[in-house]
Design a protein around this motif. Sequence first.
Motif, PDB file in Angstrom:
ATOM      1  N   PHE A  20      56.604  75.223 -11.510  1.00  0.00           N
ATOM      2  CA  PHE A  20      57.800  74.556 -11.966  1.00  0.00           C
ATOM      3  C   PHE A  20      58.377  73.590 -11.016  1.00  0.00           C
ATOM      4  O   PHE A  20      58.679  72.446 -11.452  1.00  0.00           O
ATOM      5  CB  PHE A  20      58.869  75.840 -11.975  1.00  0.00           C
ATOM      6  N   TYR A  21      58.221  73.945  -9.798  1.00  0.00           N
ATOM      7  CA  TYR A  21      58.947  73.041  -8.801  1.00  0.00           C
ATOM      8  C   TYR A  21      58.033  71.589  -8.513  1.00  0.00           C
ATOM      9  O   TYR A  21      58.718  70.741  -8.157  1.00  0.00           O
ATOM     10  CB  TYR A  21      59.156  73.684  -7.370  1.00  0.00           C
ATOM     11  N   THR A  22      56.991  71.632  -8.727  1.00  0.00           N
ATOM     12  CA  THR A  22      56.067  70.616  -8.603  1.00  0.00           C
ATOM     13  C   THR A  22      56.144  69.685 -10.112  1.00  0.00           C
ATOM     14  O   THR A  22      56.241  68.478  -9.828  1.00  0.00           O
ATOM     15  CB  THR A  22      54.789  70.766  -7.949  1.00  0.00           C
ATOM     16  N   ASP A  23      55.796  70.424 -10.838  1.00  0.00           N
ATOM     17  CA  ASP A  23      55.590  69.704 -12.365  1.00  0.00           C
ATOM     18  C   ASP A  23      56.909  69.282 -12.796  1.00  0.00           C
ATOM     19  O   ASP A  23      57.167  68.025 -13.250  1.00  0.00           O
ATOM     20  CB  ASP A  23      54.973  70.405 -13.100  1.00  0.00           C
ATOM     21  N   VAL A 114      74.561  70.626 -14.576  1.00  0.00           N
ATOM     22  CA  VAL A 114      74.020  71.842 -14.077  1.00  0.00           C
ATOM     23  C   VAL A 114      72.810  72.177 -14.770  1.00  0.00           C
ATOM     24  O   VAL A 114      72.787  72.226 -16.102  1.00  0.00           O
ATOM     25  CB  VAL A 114      75.241  73.034 -14.086  1.00  0.00           C
ATOM     26  N   PHE A 115      71.884  72.715 -14.269  1.00  0.00           N
ATOM     27  CA  PHE A 115      70.430  73.143 -14.803  1.00  0.00           C
ATOM     28  C   PHE A 115      70.111  74.322 -14.141  1.00  0.00           C
ATOM     29  O   PHE A 115      70.615  74.747 -12.954  1.00  0.00           O
ATOM     30  CB  PHE A 115      69.229  72.037 -14.743  1.00  0.00           C
ATOM     31  N   GLU A 116      69.103  75.212 -14.630  1.00  0.00           N
ATOM     32  CA  GLU A 116      68.620  76.318 -14.371  1.00  0.00           C
ATOM     33  C   GLU A 116      67.096  76.152 -13.629  1.00  0.00           C
ATOM     34  O   GLU A 116      66.342  75.279 -14.705  1.00  0.00           O
ATOM     35  CB  GLU A 116      68.584  77.262 -15.361  1.00  0.00           C
ATOM     36  N   ASP A 117      66.636  76.712 -12.834  1.00  0.00           N
ATOM     37  CA  ASP A 117      65.401  76.738 -12.612  1.00  0.00           C
ATOM     38  C   ASP A 117      64.852  77.923 -13.447  1.00  0.00           C
ATOM     39  O   ASP A 117      65.158  78.469 -14.315  1.00  0.00           O
ATOM     40  CB  ASP A 117      65.001  77.132 -11.105  1.00  0.00           C
ATOM     41  N   ASN A 121      68.182  80.503 -11.759  1.00  0.00           N
ATOM     42  CA  ASN A 121      69.134  80.058 -10.624  1.00  0.00           C
ATOM     43  C   ASN A 121      69.790  78.838 -11.123  1.00  0.00           C
ATOM     44  O   ASN A 121      69.010  77.786 -11.709  1.00  0.00           O
ATOM     45  CB  ASN A 121      68.386  79.742  -9.193  1.00  0.00           C
ATOM     46  N   ARG A 122      71.016  78.692 -10.764  1.00  0.00           N
ATOM     47  CA  ARG A 122      71.658  77.430 -11.044  1.00  0.00           C
ATOM     48  C   ARG A 122      71.618  76.206 -10.111  1.00  0.00           C
ATOM     49  O   ARG A 122      71.739  76.711  -8.914  1.00  0.00           O
ATOM     50  CB  ARG A 122      73.100  77.637 -11.548  1.00  0.00           C
ATOM     51  N   TRP A 123      71.400  75.285 -10.290  1.00  0.00           N
ATOM     52  CA  TRP A 123      71.524  73.884  -9.540  1.00  0.00           C
ATOM     53  C   TRP A 123      72.390  72.787 -10.131  1.00  0.00           C
ATOM     54  O   TRP A 123      72.471  72.844 -11.262  1.00  0.00           O
ATOM     55  CB  TRP A 123      69.777  73.174  -9.669  1.00  0.00           C
TER      56      TRP A 123
END
Length: 132
Positions: A20-23, A114-117, A121-123
């Motif tokens: 998720f974090y890389t792609d 705002v987005f969710e991972d 978790n909210r970012w």
Amino acid sequence: MSFLALVTLVVRDYDEAVAFYTDALGFDLVEDTDRGDGSRWVVVRPPGGPAGSALVLARAKNPAEEEAVGAQTGGRVGFFLHTDDFTRDHTRMTTAGVRFLEEPRHEPYGTVAVFEDLYGNRWDLLEPAPDA
């Protein structure tokens, strides 16, 4: 000088979190080291980000940690991802399946949404205003 080097984010699974974090978010995988006890030292950070702005992805290892996955900030925005091109990154992330909770909005401090991972978790994705 002191600085905040790393922040731990508790995840369900190393591989799904790295993917998720890389792609989806486009982060760089800085380190992924097997610690020999079934755990790994996994560090990701935004591309081009300073060495001190990285996440340690730590797999939950007990029921209390498992309950914290996705709720580490009590439902508040807890992470702020700055960009120099909001439209580019919003489009790329949306195409990659990132779930935005709102339409982009323009605030005095910049363009933000705002987005969710993958865990909820909210970012904030934020392009700061030029004078902010």
